[in-house]
Design a protein around this motif. Structure first.
Motif, PDB file in Angstrom:
ATOM      1  N   ALA A 296       0.574  -1.280  -0.403  1.00 52.40           N
ATOM      2  CA  ALA A 296      -0.130   0.124   0.008  1.00 52.40           C
ATOM      3  C   ALA A 296       0.890   1.344   0.427  1.00 52.40           C
ATOM      4  N   GLY A 299       0.591   5.622   4.814  1.00 52.92           N
ATOM      5  CA  GLY A 299       0.398   6.927   4.788  1.00 52.92           C
ATOM      6  C   GLY A 299       0.859   8.137   5.520  1.00 52.92           C
ATOM      7  N   TRP A 324      -4.030   0.601  -5.737  1.00 52.91           N
ATOM      8  CA  TRP A 324      -2.956   2.136  -5.710  1.00 52.91           C
ATOM      9  C   TRP A 324      -4.459   3.012  -6.529  1.00 52.91           C
ATOM     10  N   ASP A 325      -5.312   2.718  -6.827  1.00 54.25           N
ATOM     11  CA  ASP A 325      -6.282   3.680  -7.404  1.00 54.25           C
ATOM     12  C   ASP A 325      -7.375   4.500  -6.055  1.00 54.25           C
ATOM     13  N   LEU A 326      -6.897   3.398  -5.056  1.00 57.44           N
ATOM     14  CA  LEU A 326      -7.646   3.873  -3.666  1.00 57.44           C
ATOM     15  C   LEU A 326      -6.871   4.928  -2.671  1.00 57.44           C
ATOM     16  N   ASP A 327      -5.818   3.837  -2.664  1.00 56.90           N
ATOM     17  CA  ASP A 327      -4.548   4.936  -1.805  1.00 56.90           C
ATOM     18  C   ASP A 327      -4.282   6.411  -2.598  1.00 56.90           C
ATOM     19  N   LEU A 329      -6.369   8.167  -4.159  1.00 54.27           N
ATOM     20  CA  LEU A 329      -7.490   8.952  -3.603  1.00 54.27           C
ATOM     21  C   LEU A 329      -7.092   9.454  -2.235  1.00 54.27           C
ATOM     22  N   ALA A 330      -7.352   8.600  -1.190  1.00 55.64           N
ATOM     23  CA  ALA A 330      -7.330   8.587  -0.720  1.00 55.64           C
ATOM     24  C   ALA A 330      -5.934   9.945  -0.108  1.00 55.64           C
ATOM     25  N   HIS A 331      -4.404   9.646  -0.370  1.00 61.36           N
ATOM     26  CA  HIS A 331      -3.154  10.899  -0.057  1.00 61.36           C
ATOM     27  C   HIS A 331      -3.406  12.041  -0.561  1.00 61.36           C
ATOM     28  N   SER A 332      -4.727  11.621  -1.482  1.00 64.69           N
ATOM     29  CA  SER A 332      -4.758  13.083  -2.283  1.00 64.69           C
ATOM     30  C   SER A 332      -5.913  14.338  -1.051  1.00 64.69           C
ATOM     31  N   ARG A 333      -7.175  13.474  -0.235  1.00 72.33           N
ATOM     32  CA  ARG A 333      -8.339  13.774   0.493  1.00 72.33           C
ATOM     33  C   ARG A 333      -7.351  14.381   1.316  1.00 72.33           C
ATOM     34  N   ARG A 334      -5.786  13.207   2.318  1.00 70.68           N
ATOM     35  CA  ARG A 334      -5.094  13.980   2.935  1.00 70.68           C
ATOM     36  C   ARG A 334      -4.317  15.124   2.559  1.00 70.68           C
TER      37      ARG A 334
END
Length: 493
Positions: A296, A299, A324-327, A329-334
């Motif tokens: 993954a 973070g 990694w696509d979901l990761d 998106l989460a990275h971008s939101r953070r």
């Protein structure tokens, strides 16, 4: 160690070929170091690799592309790279197929099973390029590919003994002691070779020894006794090899750092031109992670880089298979930052369309939707060296473009850079996602320092080009101390 004095040899210096007992035994670095050593002797020397397989390519001075290793070897020789230095380049597009580049230009795409039928027609291009180089230089240092022990591939071979015998070039066989079994590597190679091929080999080198080389004295003598070949030395492991561009993506990595700006690069299945990251790896304020499949995105990543790829749509599927696509998106939101380079830039958009099947089966693949752009795979391949200005920092930069496809969309209203031909790349409205087609830009020291400064990284005194030059000199010194370089050059004919 100071440069060796010039020396005249009793035989004409023309060409010498370094072949290996297998892939990744250090042939590329041996040729690079010998190029620099020969140049310091006052010889006009050029590298040559008949056939290479790599997605890490360089744009040449004459507007084509060759393997990155030959571009580094050309630099060691004090030359601009030209297409004749690597007349056949295979760029894998899938597990069973590759794009075939001949004298710098795309010839076709073919399945591995069908490539053998192409090879007889490629030897003419190989010999033509070799002849041109030989007419321009005192010495040609040739690198083989894979191993001559792959005798099942000997028919119509253009990479190893087929070329060596067609051009009558003597061969030195390099074995990699670090992977173990080096006696069997070299003695076994002789055992399976046809008599005429074995006779083309003039000697051997033991490469990548760790520890005291004298501990291998008995093994060295045993190889010489069993083969009848002369040994030209035992070369210790070159610890600074990671400072030079590597041809295989994960072979040579920088020392791990516990702190610094955490940059994570996704190791795509068809990753290409990954030496874009080399200047970043040298920076003391950067912690670079090459993230392999099944892991993954951490973070604590500050920036995620989507690198170049030989097959954008296939690697989009690979990226999604890793989650990694979901990761992302989460990275971008953070609030994390994302940079896409070339194929990585295309992935960041809304769609990647390939109506004519130039990069795989025809069709359209949804992108990651992190940039408001769309890409169509069409038109000729773009191969060019470029200069421009990075708009975020105002710093000049230089690099090269090597891609298929055309990208357009609303986010290009905020370009990444400006070039002579106009705006280039795209940046998201919040400034956290950027895409560019520019390879090699981080080698520009002032731009790299300013770009990293935007993430709070203190400016270092690292000069990337100077570091490469110093490392090539150190590599040549390393070979001079370990090998009989004069003896090797005297073998050439």
């Amino acid at each position: 160690m100071s440069a060796a004095p010039r020396k005249l040899w009793d035989v004409a210096v023309t060409a010498l070929m370094i072949q290996g007992t297998g892939s990744n035994v250090g042939k590329s670095l041996l040729v690079a170091g010998l190029c620099r050593a020969a140049r310091r002797r006052g010889l006009s020397v050029a590298p040559f690799k008949p056939q290479n397989m790599s997605n890490n390519a360089a744009v040449t001075a004459d507007g084509g592309e060759i393997g990155r290793a030959q571009a580094l070897q050309a630099r060691a020789a004090g030359l601009e790279p030209v297409v004749d230095m690597n007349p056949v380049l295979l760029k894998p597009e899938s597990e069973t197929g590759a794009q075939v580049i001949v004298q710098g230009k795309r010839l076709t795409s073919t399945r591995a099973a069908d490539y053998a039928a192409l090879k007889p027609g490629l030897m003419g291009y190989v010999l033509e390029s070799f002849k041109r180089l030989r007419g321009q230089h005192d010495l040609i240092l040739v690198e083989g590919a894979g191993s001559p022990a792959e005798v099942n591939l000997r028919a119509h071979d253009i990479a190893n003994m087929g070329f060596a015998r067609a051009a009558d070039v003597p061969v030195i066989l390099a074995g990699d002691i670090d992977r173990g079994g080096v006696i069997a590597q070299i003695v076994g190679t002789q055992a399976v070779l046809e008599r005429g091929d074995a006779a083309q080999i003039a000697g051997f080198i033991i490469n990548r020894f760790r520890g005291d080389p004298r501990l291998f004295d008995d093994g060295y003598k045993m190889i010489a006794a069993r083969t009848g070949w002369r040994g030209y030395g035992v070369c210790p492991w070159f610890a600074d090899a990671w400072k030079l561009p590597a041809e295989d993506a994960l072979d040579l990595s920088a020392p791990a750092r516990a702190a610094g700006l955490h940059i994570v690069c996704l190791a795509l299945s068809r990753i290409a031109n990954f030496d874009d990251l080399d200047p970043l790896a040298l920076e003391p304020g950067v912690r670079l992670t090459m993230l392999g499949p099944g892991r993954a995105i951490p973070g604590d990543a500050d920036l995620v880089i989507l690198p170049g790829t030989k097959s954008t749509r296939a690697d989009l599927a690979f990226l999604r298979a890793q989650g990694w696509d979901l990761d992302l998106l989460a990275h971008s939101r953070r609030g994390g930052h994302i940079l896409g380079i070339c194929g990585g830039y295309q992935m960041l958009g809304r769609t990647v369309a390939d109506p004519d099947g130039v990069d795989g089966p025809p069709g359209t693949t949804p992108g990651l939707g992190l940039l408001q752009v769309d890409t169509v795979m069409a038109g000729d391949k773009c191969l060019s060296r470029v200069q421009g200005v990075h708009l975020g920092s105002g710093q000049p930069l230089q690099g090269y473009e090597m891609h298929m496809g055309r990208t357009c969309g609303e986010d290009q209203a905020r370009p990444f850079a400006t070039l002579a031909g106009g705006p280039e790349g795209a940046v998201s409205a919040d400034g956290r996602v950027a895409g560019t087609y520019l390879h090699g830009m981080f080698a520009t020291d002032a731009f790299r320092a300013a770009w990293l400064g935007g993430f709070g990284v203190a400016r270092s005194d690292i000069g990337f080009e100077a570091t490469v030059e110093a490392t090539l000199d150190a590599l040549a010194d390393h070979l001079e101390e370990a090998l009989d370089v004069d003896g090797l050059l005297a073998v050439a004919r």
